[in-house]
Design an enzyme around this catalytic site. Structure first.
Site, PDB file in Angstrom:
ATOM      1  N   GLU A  44       0.474  -1.330   0.145  1.00 40.27           N
ATOM      2  CA  GLU A  44       0.093   0.251  -0.608  1.00 40.27           C
ATOM      3  C   GLU A  44       0.949   1.385   0.104  1.00 40.27           C
ATOM      4  O   GLU A  44       0.439   2.020  -0.754  1.00 40.27           O
ATOM      5  CB  GLU A  44      -0.451   0.254   1.430  1.00 40.27           C
ATOM      6  CG  GLU A  44      -2.036  -1.214   1.024  1.00 40.27           C
ATOM      7  CD  GLU A  44      -3.188  -0.509   0.162  1.00 40.27           C
ATOM      8  OE1 GLU A  44      -2.901   0.417  -0.444  1.00 40.27           O
ATOM      9  OE2 GLU A  44      -3.162  -1.415  -0.328  1.00 40.27           O
ATOM     10  N   TYR A 127      -6.590   6.564   4.872  1.00 37.48           N
ATOM     11  CA  TYR A 127      -6.126   5.841   3.431  1.00 37.48           C
ATOM     12  C   TYR A 127      -5.543   3.766   4.208  1.00 37.48           C
ATOM     13  O   TYR A 127      -6.490   2.383   4.181  1.00 37.48           O
ATOM     14  CB  TYR A 127      -6.595   6.203   2.087  1.00 37.48           C
ATOM     15  CG  TYR A 127      -6.401   4.611   1.474  1.00 37.48           C
ATOM     16  CD1 TYR A 127      -7.132   4.427   0.835  1.00 37.48           C
ATOM     17  CD2 TYR A 127      -4.819   4.236   1.171  1.00 37.48           C
ATOM     18  CE1 TYR A 127      -6.640   3.109  -0.039  1.00 37.48           C
ATOM     19  CE2 TYR A 127      -4.764   3.113   0.150  1.00 37.48           C
ATOM     20  CZ  TYR A 127      -5.444   2.399  -0.263  1.00 37.48           C
ATOM     21  OH  TYR A 127      -5.922   0.843  -1.130  1.00 37.48           O
ATOM     22  N   ASP A 145      -9.009   6.114  -0.996  1.00 36.55           N
ATOM     23  CA  ASP A 145      -8.119   6.288  -2.227  1.00 36.55           C
ATOM     24  C   ASP A 145      -8.439   7.605  -2.663  1.00 36.55           C
ATOM     25  O   ASP A 145      -9.354   7.962  -2.845  1.00 36.55           O
ATOM     26  CB  ASP A 145      -6.584   6.223  -2.006  1.00 36.55           C
ATOM     27  CG  ASP A 145      -7.066   4.588  -3.614  1.00 36.55           C
ATOM     28  OD1 ASP A 145      -8.227   5.826  -3.429  1.00 36.55           O
ATOM     29  OD2 ASP A 145      -5.982   4.556  -3.521  1.00 36.55           O
TER      30      ASP A 145
END
Ligand code: ADE
Length: 374
Positions: A44, A127, A145
């Site tokens: 991520e 996020y 996001d």
């Protein structure tokens, strides 16, 4: 305007359609084959500002070398820099190590699955927090996001500015109301939709699996959404870069621990815009008070070059600033001999083979080598 007749409000039926589509059509990506929160976190962080196809080899190499949170906590600057080289935004990886260190210290090496604990760790925003909770622990949390915001704005024909907190809040509320018990496929599905059909430009609406739910599509507005304020143009600056050299070696300094390219190797330089002065005659320019002060402050010495060559400028574009780097190739035995005896900053004399440099400085080195300037 393409008016859809039976536009359905997005609700549970939408969630089911999205989840079914995701489960059937999803791309097989390495971070979707693991439940290890550390591995998911690495993916991520890499995926922020970097495309999936670029990230895959970096992700695999990073975890091959640093397979556990513990190994990341002990990684050196050089190692992290090497593993991240080419992805840019290096502060991400140093914050990731800081995260690992704190999880070791505070949580005995186990990444917490509790929102309030996770969000207070370094580098974790809303996020990333939602992504870790929902992808690694299946905790029912939104993961919104920029790409997901685009998808949601189009689905609901939301014309409000997506940078506003109120807009983000209502998107979060919407996702909360739609999330199934297991949020994994829903959150991944929104991301997947944004990457495959609901792309920023030339969205593939005709083939989109949730087209019948999309109010933006029904109103013929898809390509105008999301409403995102224009980015400010980057500031452009002219900077002097000092390349001290001797026998093909160059002098590098460790950059400050805060700010752009923090803690990485670079050339001695002054990060102040010299837009007018920099064009003046070399000798005059080097007498500039700011430059004299810089060398006194950094190395406790006045510049007394025996030769100076100036080349460039070489341009490097960062996300918020453009550097025009004016290189001063300097032979100065005073500085060269003196740096080993001063304590700060940390310096190294190298041909650049032994250290990894940020792209901006690599460009300078390539420029110098290609023209055989030293
Ligand atoms: N971008 C951000 N997170 C992602 C994920 N889990 N899969 C694909 N692209 C992503």
């Amino acid at each position: 305007m393409k008016k859809l007749d039976n536009i359905k409000k997005i609700d549970r039926e939408f969630s089911n359609t999205l989840v079914d589509w995701y489960n059937q059509e999803r791309r097989i990506l390495p971070w979707r084959e693991t439940e290890d929160p550390y591995h998911i976190l690495v993916s991520e962080i890499m995926l922020q500002q970097t495309q999936v196809n670029t990230v895959i080899p970096y992700y695999l190499r990073f975890l091959d070398e640093l397979p556990t949170l513990e190994s990341l906590a002990k990684a050196t600057d050089e190692q992290l820099h090497r593993l991240w080289e080419g992805l840019g935004y290096y502060s991400r990886v140093f914050r990731l190590r800081q995260f690992a260190v704190e999880v070791q210290e505070k949580y005995n090496g186990r990444i917490p699955n509790e929102k309030s604990q996770l969000i207070s760790l370094p580098g974790i925003g809303p996020y990333t927090c939602g992504a870790i909770l929902s992808f690694a622990f299946h905790v029912k949390e939104p993961a919104i996001d920029g790409n997901v915001k685009r998808v949601l704005a189009r689905l609901t024909n939301d014309t409000r500015d997506i940078s506003k907190v109120a807009t983000q809040r209502s998107m979060e509320d919407l996702v909360r109301s739609l999330l199934p018990e297991d949020p994994y496929a829903f959150n991944q599905g929104l991301i997947e939709l944004g990457a495959t059909y609901c792309r920023p430009r030339q969205p593939r609406c005709q083939e989109c699996p949730v087209r019948t739910f999309c109010e933006g599509y029904a109103n013929g507005h898809v390509e105008d959404l999301p409403n995102k304020p224009k980015k400010k143009k980057q500031k452009e600056v002219s900077l002097p870069i000092f390349v001290f050299h001797q026998n093909q070696e160059m002098l590098f300094v460790k950059r400050a621990s805060e700010g752009l390219l923090a803690s990485l190797w670079g050339f001695p330089m002054i990060e102040e815009n010299f837009v007018e002065n920099i064009e003046s005659e070399t000798e005059v320019f080097l007498q500039h008070q700011v430059i004299q002060d810089y060398f006194i402050e950094q190395f406790g010495i006045r510049l007394q070059p025996i030769s100076v060559q100036r080349v460039g400028p070489i341009k490097h574009v960062f996300s918020h600033v453009i550097w025009n780097m004016h290189l001063f190739l300097i032979e100065d035995p005073n500085v060269w001999n003196r740096v080993d005896t001063v304590e700060s900053p940390e310096t190294i004399k190298s041909t650049d083979q032994d250290i990894s440099l940020p792209t901006a400085f690599k460009k300078c080195v390539e420029f110098i080598y290609e023209r055989e300037l030293i």
